[in-house]
Design a protein around this motif. Structure first.
Motif, PDB file in Angstrom:
ATOM      1  N   LEU A 184       0.825  -1.193   0.000  1.00  0.00           N
ATOM      2  CA  LEU A 184       0.000   0.000   0.000  1.00  0.00           C
ATOM      3  C   LEU A 184       0.868   1.255   0.000  1.00  0.00           C
ATOM      4  N   GLY A 185       0.797   2.034  -1.074  1.00  0.00           N
ATOM      5  CA  GLY A 185       1.500   3.305  -1.151  1.00  0.00           C
ATOM      6  C   GLY A 185       2.992   3.213  -1.349  1.00  0.00           C
ATOM      7  N   LYS A 186       3.528   2.001  -1.516  1.00  0.00           N
ATOM      8  CA  LYS A 186       4.974   1.890  -1.646  1.00  0.00           C
ATOM      9  C   LYS A 186       5.354   0.644  -2.429  1.00  0.00           C
ATOM     10  N   LEU A 207      10.331   2.175  -1.202  1.00  0.00           N
ATOM     11  CA  LEU A 207      10.145   3.332  -2.080  1.00  0.00           C
ATOM     12  C   LEU A 207       8.712   3.816  -1.902  1.00  0.00           C
ATOM     13  N   ILE A 208       8.533   4.801  -1.021  1.00  0.00           N
ATOM     14  CA  ILE A 208       7.183   5.232  -0.630  1.00  0.00           C
ATOM     15  C   ILE A 208       6.782   6.397  -1.515  1.00  0.00           C
ATOM     16  N   HIS A 209       6.187   6.087  -2.648  1.00  0.00           N
ATOM     17  CA  HIS A 209       5.809   7.118  -3.614  1.00  0.00           C
ATOM     18  C   HIS A 209       4.520   7.825  -3.224  1.00  0.00           C
ATOM     19  N   SER A 210       3.724   7.214  -2.351  1.00  0.00           N
ATOM     20  CA  SER A 210       2.503   7.841  -1.850  1.00  0.00           C
ATOM     21  C   SER A 210       2.465   7.660  -0.333  1.00  0.00           C
ATOM     22  N   PRO A 211       3.225   8.490   0.415  1.00  0.00           N
ATOM     23  CA  PRO A 211       3.343   8.305   1.866  1.00  0.00           C
ATOM     24  C   PRO A 211       2.007   8.450   2.579  1.00  0.00           C
ATOM     25  N   SER A 212       1.918   7.812   3.741  1.00  0.00           N
ATOM     26  CA  SER A 212       0.712   7.924   4.555  1.00  0.00           C
ATOM     27  C   SER A 212       0.596   9.339   5.099  1.00  0.00           C
ATOM     28  N   ALA A 213      -0.531   9.618   5.755  1.00  0.00           N
ATOM     29  CA  ALA A 213      -0.789  10.964   6.281  1.00  0.00           C
ATOM     30  C   ALA A 213       0.185  11.354   7.380  1.00  0.00           C
ATOM     31  N   LYS A 214       0.957  10.418   7.876  1.00  0.00           N
ATOM     32  CA  LYS A 214       1.955  10.724   8.906  1.00  0.00           C
ATOM     33  C   LYS A 214       3.036  11.665   8.388  1.00  0.00           C
ATOM     34  N   TYR A 215       3.348  11.554   7.097  1.00  0.00           N
ATOM     35  CA  TYR A 215       4.469  12.300   6.529  1.00  0.00           C
ATOM     36  C   TYR A 215       3.998  13.543   5.794  1.00  0.00           C
ATOM     37  N   GLU A 216       4.792  14.603   5.898  1.00  0.00           N
ATOM     38  CA  GLU A 216       4.556  15.811   5.107  1.00  0.00           C
ATOM     39  C   GLU A 216       5.176  15.689   3.721  1.00  0.00           C
ATOM     40  N   TYR A 257      -3.641  30.102   7.138  1.00  0.00           N
ATOM     41  CA  TYR A 257      -4.369  29.217   6.239  1.00  0.00           C
ATOM     42  C   TYR A 257      -4.512  27.831   6.858  1.00  0.00           C
ATOM     43  N   PHE A 258      -5.576  27.143   6.434  1.00  0.00           N
ATOM     44  CA  PHE A 258      -5.894  25.805   6.924  1.00  0.00           C
ATOM     45  C   PHE A 258      -5.956  24.862   5.729  1.00  0.00           C
ATOM     46  N   ASP A 259      -5.351  23.675   5.874  1.00  0.00           N
ATOM     47  CA  ASP A 259      -5.272  22.738   4.761  1.00  0.00           C
ATOM     48  C   ASP A 259      -5.701  21.339   5.195  1.00  0.00           C
ATOM     49  N   LEU A 260      -6.387  20.656   4.294  1.00  0.00           N
ATOM     50  CA  LEU A 260      -6.701  19.239   4.431  1.00  0.00           C
ATOM     51  C   LEU A 260      -5.936  18.493   3.345  1.00  0.00           C
ATOM     52  N   LEU A 261      -5.162  17.481   3.746  1.00  0.00           N
ATOM     53  CA  LEU A 261      -4.301  16.750   2.826  1.00  0.00           C
ATOM     54  C   LEU A 261      -4.670  15.270   2.876  1.00  0.00           C
ATOM     55  N   PRO A 262      -5.556  14.820   1.971  1.00  0.00           N
ATOM     56  CA  PRO A 262      -5.981  13.415   1.987  1.00  0.00           C
ATOM     57  C   PRO A 262      -4.981  12.505   1.280  1.00  0.00           C
ATOM     58  N   LYS A 263      -4.960  11.232   1.668  1.00  0.00           N
ATOM     59  CA  LYS A 263      -4.146  10.188   1.040  1.00  0.00           C
ATOM     60  C   LYS A 263      -5.002   8.935   0.887  1.00  0.00           C
ATOM     61  N   ASN A 270      -0.301  -7.665 -10.293  1.00  0.00           N
ATOM     62  CA  ASN A 270      -0.726  -6.907  -9.119  1.00  0.00           C
ATOM     63  C   ASN A 270      -0.925  -5.457  -9.530  1.00  0.00           C
ATOM     64  N   LEU A 271      -2.046  -4.866  -9.108  1.00  0.00           N
ATOM     65  CA  LEU A 271      -2.351  -3.476  -9.421  1.00  0.00           C
ATOM     66  C   LEU A 271      -2.336  -2.640  -8.151  1.00  0.00           C
ATOM     67  N   SER A 272      -1.771  -1.447  -8.254  1.00  0.00           N
ATOM     68  CA  SER A 272      -1.705  -0.530  -7.122  1.00  0.00           C
ATOM     69  C   SER A 272      -2.120   0.857  -7.585  1.00  0.00           C
ATOM     70  N   LEU A 273      -3.018   1.508  -6.828  1.00  0.00           N
ATOM     71  CA  LEU A 273      -3.513   2.842  -7.164  1.00  0.00           C
ATOM     72  C   LEU A 273      -3.324   3.743  -5.952  1.00  0.00           C
ATOM     73  N   GLY A 274      -2.693   4.911  -6.177  1.00  0.00           N
ATOM     74  CA  GLY A 274      -2.457   5.833  -5.073  1.00  0.00           C
ATOM     75  C   GLY A 274      -2.804   7.265  -5.432  1.00  0.00           C
ATOM     76  N   TYR A 275      -3.399   7.977  -4.465  1.00  0.00           N
ATOM     77  CA  TYR A 275      -3.711   9.402  -4.632  1.00  0.00           C
ATOM     78  C   TYR A 275      -3.215  10.146  -3.395  1.00  0.00           C
ATOM     79  N   SER A 276      -2.644  11.339  -3.601  1.00  0.00           N
ATOM     80  CA  SER A 276      -2.204  12.131  -2.462  1.00  0.00           C
ATOM     81  C   SER A 276      -2.249  13.616  -2.795  1.00  0.00           C
ATOM     82  N   ARG A 277      -2.428  14.417  -1.772  1.00  0.00           N
ATOM     83  CA  ARG A 277      -2.321  15.877  -1.876  1.00  0.00           C
ATOM     84  C   ARG A 277      -1.301  16.315  -0.838  1.00  0.00           C
ATOM     85  N   SER A 278      -0.292  17.054  -1.272  1.00  0.00           N
ATOM     86  CA  SER A 278       0.784  17.452  -0.366  1.00  0.00           C
ATOM     87  C   SER A 278       1.031  18.949  -0.472  1.00  0.00           C
ATOM     88  N   ILE A 279       1.747  19.471   0.530  1.00  0.00           N
ATOM     89  CA  ILE A 279       2.043  20.904   0.608  1.00  0.00           C
ATOM     90  C   ILE A 279       3.552  21.107   0.576  1.00  0.00           C
TER      91      ILE A 279
END
Length: 788
Positions: free
Chosen positions: A131-133, A208-217, A520-526, A538-547
């Protein structure tokens, strides 16, 4: 430091509660010892505490003396269960144990028929989809014993290593590097040098974490996982590298690790000396003038770093960690240039510039962390980091016209940055199915930058004799995150995360009395999804929004002059940029990887050019929209038993748009790496890089080429490794970029140090399986990098 009182009170209360909990928890632990019938101790065995439903509610591991500690006073505690190779399973009812005396548990030897086993050995797949990596198992990589971490990353899927610029990117994103989940505490090219001396034989796998969890900025994370063996003892690794081309390059480093029952200690020291030549040309054209400059520069860089980390094991459940690191260095620069300025009204003028610089930097970081492991599935972690840095610089800009002094200026700078950050993280497995991660972070940043320009000579009296500016910037960030992942079936798993951040900033220029505030206030979903079609697909799909927040340097509005016609200045009104990315990956036979991705950045921090009378000023601003469609393939090929290759290809369509400015075009990159097993256990490696990006920000960029080769061999039972390496063998690496903005044509061409040849030696002493301290910092991630 103006830290909010309410936040400080929360932090103090949390610290006291954690301390009281650890003391109380230590007092409730029951000591024990494992022995056999011969009264010999049994080390490194797991003792499990289970309830009536056989659910594990606590555990402990015996040390080298067979001793352990475990908390028996748990609700519903039923049995102690102990399983060890060569012994019969022991089940001890809690009700039959004496109340206060230390436990002495005896294991009986298993019968011969009960210990007959079938041993199957095999390799892990080269690439695993999670998941995410992506997990890159390096044991399948040729020449792993004589490779460095940089060598292995060059063969990892989606990773681009630039040996000339000494940088690493993952799927085009800037990377946060971790080793066993902890920061390296190094900056800039020191991270590259550290990884270049990191022995590949000690690495188990690379995440190789190309879509890190919400823990990471960070937008991308690379976590190097070393081989797990917590044996007691010590080890040392010494490395040195000497290189020469147009100029010398010398590096040296050493690490020491020690571990016993109560502490784990690690320290590393390193130093670097190099001379970096650059030569090239720049050209500017506008409606009433043209400017052509030819320059030659040489910078002498001296830097050193050190890191000390300590883990103190209060007991099997509680660990205190401490880290201190320091980076210091000095850069001496010397540049000569000739400028030919042709004006419609005044004709041709030829200026000669001599610019010199002497800049010293010091960067320190102190980190404290506490970890409480409640059980195999749940733990609580507290991190507190404080980083401070200082840059002192003296620069001189001398310009002559017709062999007469035209202008002579001195520049003094004093830059101070301080970052305090604290995090609290909790991990648990809910109902044996849902992996929960939740946490909070508080960050306070203070910068104080002073700049002074003194004009000693100005034949035209065009600029003030003295210019001074003091720029102060403060930033407070409060963040919280929640991440939940689960496997719905053997084939399908999902991860959902959300990070919320509130940011307050204040920038103040003392000389202009300019004060600018932002809130400013931001919401960053993963979101990460993984689906195994069958054993081969094997298929893997990842979405992220980062600042991505602007660096402190780009916020400072003070103007820096590089010569009489060129300057740069920051922008205190810069806002963060936001990146949304979505990627679909297809893994075939756990070996090949194909990726289709879309990335969109709003408000990217880009340079633009403006005119202020005769001076061209490069400034920073938020661009409207930058987007890219990308497709890539990772293909490892074994041609023979002695020849293995890895091929990576990426194609993309890039677009950038802001107001009436728009640019688009294709991009293409091709990387190949081939490993050869030669007679007498010599190893060779040949790599090639080609990169073409038609548009990079506002620039059109020419293709970049590079060829590299290396020969290596291990001696003294793999204790000594030697490598000879050639980088950019044919001196093909060039930089050529051009743009047109606001009626100004700008073009830059330069080349660096050209072909370089290195000899590296690495010697290992002691027990190589000993792991040192894992004390780490997660509080300061991207913030420390913004100091540069």
């Amino acid at each position: 430091m103006n830290y909010p009182k309410s936040k400080l009170l929360i932090i103090i209360v949390l610290g006291l509660l954690l301390g009281l909990y650890s003391v109380a928890n230590a007092q409730n632990l029951r000591k024990g010892k494992l022995i056999n019938k011969s009264n010999e101790v049994i080390p490194y065995v797991t003792i499990q505490l289970v309830d009536s439903a056989q659910k594990i509610i606590d555990y402990a591991i015996s040390d080298e003396r067979g001793e352990f500690q475990i908390q028996l006073e748990r609700p519903n505690a039923k049995q102690l269960q102990i399983t060890a190779v060569g012994y019969e399973k022991l089940i001890q009812e809690i009700a039959t144990l004496e109340s206060n005396n230390p436990l002495v548990l005896m294991l009986n030897a298993a019968s011969q028929t009960s210990i007959q086993t079938i041993t199957v050995t095999g390799r892990k797949p080269t690439v695993e989809a999670k998941l995410g990596k992506t997990i890159f198992n390096v044991e399948n990589t040729p020449l792993v014993q004589t490779s460095s971490a940089i060598d292995l990353l060059g063969k990892a899927p989606g990773v681009f290593v630039d040996m000339q610029q000494e940088s690493v990117k993952l799927q085009g994103k800037k990377v946060l590097f971790l080793v066993d989940g902890k920061r390296t505490y190094l900056e800039g090219n020191q991270v590259y040098q550290y990884l270049n001396n990191f022995q590949g034989g000690t690495i188990e796998k690379i995440e190789l974490i190309h879509s890190p969890s919400a823990k990471y900025e960070a937008a991308a994370v690379i976590n190097i996982i070393t081989k797990k063996d917590k044996s007691h003892g010590w080890n040392t690794v010494l490395s040195t590298t000497a290189g020469y081309g147009q100029q010398p390059d010398v590096k040296g480093s050493g690490t020491f690790n020690y571990r016993n029952q109560k502490i784990a200690f690690s320290t590393s020291l390193g130093a670097n000396f190099d001379k970096s030549p650059v030569q090239g040309t720049t050209e500017q054209r506008a409606d009433n003038y043209s400017l052509f400059q030819e320059f030659h520069s040489l910078s002498k860089n001296n830097s050193s770093y050190g890191k000390f980390s300590l883990d103190y094991f209060l007991n099997k459940k509680n660990t205190l960690g401490l880290v201190y690191s320091k980076n210091t260095g000095n850069k001496l620069s010397d540049q000569l240039s000739e400028s030919q300025r042709n004006e419609l009204e005044n004709g041709l003028k030829i200026f000669n510039d001599h610019n010199t610089g002497d800049v010293h930097h010091n960067r320190d970081l102190l980190s404290f962390n506490y970890t409480n492991t409640f059980s195999e599935s749940s733990k609580l972690m507290f991190n507190s980091d404080y980083a401070w840095s200082n840059n002192l610089g003296d620069n001189r800009y001398q310009t002559s016209l017709n062999q007469q002094v035209y202008r002579d200026r001195l520049n003094n700078l004093d830059l101070d940055n301080k970052v305090l950050s604290m995090t609290l993280d909790y991990e648990d497995l809910l109902w044996k199915k849902y992996a929960l991660e939740v946490g909070a972070k508080l960050t306070d940043i203070q910068t104080d930058n002073f700049n002074r320009f003194e004009t000693l000579t100005d034949s035209q009296n065009q600029i003030p004799t003295l210019q001074e500016d003091r720029f102060q910037y403060s930033e407070n960030v409060t963040a919280a995150y929640l991440d939940l992942s689960t496997a719905f079936s053997e084939k399908f798993s999902a991860q959902l995360g959300l990070r919320a951040e509130h940011t307050q900033t204040t920038g103040k220029s003392i000389s202009t009395n300019l004060i600018h505030k932002q809130s400013y206030f931001d919401l960053l979903p993963k979101v990460n999804l993984n689906y195994a079609l069958n054993k081969n697909h094997n298929l893997s799909l990842g979405y992220s929004r980062s600042i991505d927040r602007p660096s402190f340097r780009t916020l400072n509005p003070f103007r820096y002059y590089s010569d009489i016609y060129s300057a740069s200045e920051g922008n205190p009104y810069l806002k963060p940029s936001y990146t949304q990315s979505i990627a679909l990956q297809h893994f075939f036979k756990s070996k090949y990887m194909f990726t289709l991705a879309y990335m969109e950045n709003r408000g990217d921090h880009n340079v633009y050019y403006d005119r202020d009378e005769d001076v061209i000023v490069s400034k920073y601003e938020n661009y409207g929209l930058t987007s890219a469609w990308m497709a890539s393939a990772y293909i490892p090929v074994a041609f023979t038993k002695w020849w293995n290759s890895t091929l990576q290809v990426q194609v993309a369509q890039l677009n950038i748009r802001k107001d009436d400015f728009q640019k688009s075009g294709p991009a293409f990159s091709f990387n190949s790496s081939s490993s050869f097993k030669l007679p007498k256990k010599y190893m060779a490696e040949l790599s090639h890089q080609f990169s073409y990006t038609s548009t990079m920000g506002i620039y059109e960029v020419a293709p970049i080429y590079s060829f590299n080769v290396s020969f290596s061999k291990s001696f003294l039972n793999n204790q000594l490794a030697a490598k000879i390496q050639g980088v950019d063998l044919f001196s093909l690496y060039r930089w050529h970029a051009k743009t047109i903005q606001n009626g100004i044509f700008y073009e830059n061409k330069n080349r660096g140090r050209g072909a370089m040849y290195f000899l590296s030696l690495t010697y290992k002493l002691g027990k190589t399986t000993v792991k040192g301290s894992t004390a780490k910092s997660k509080a300061i991630e991207n913030d420390q990098d913004r100091m540069n």
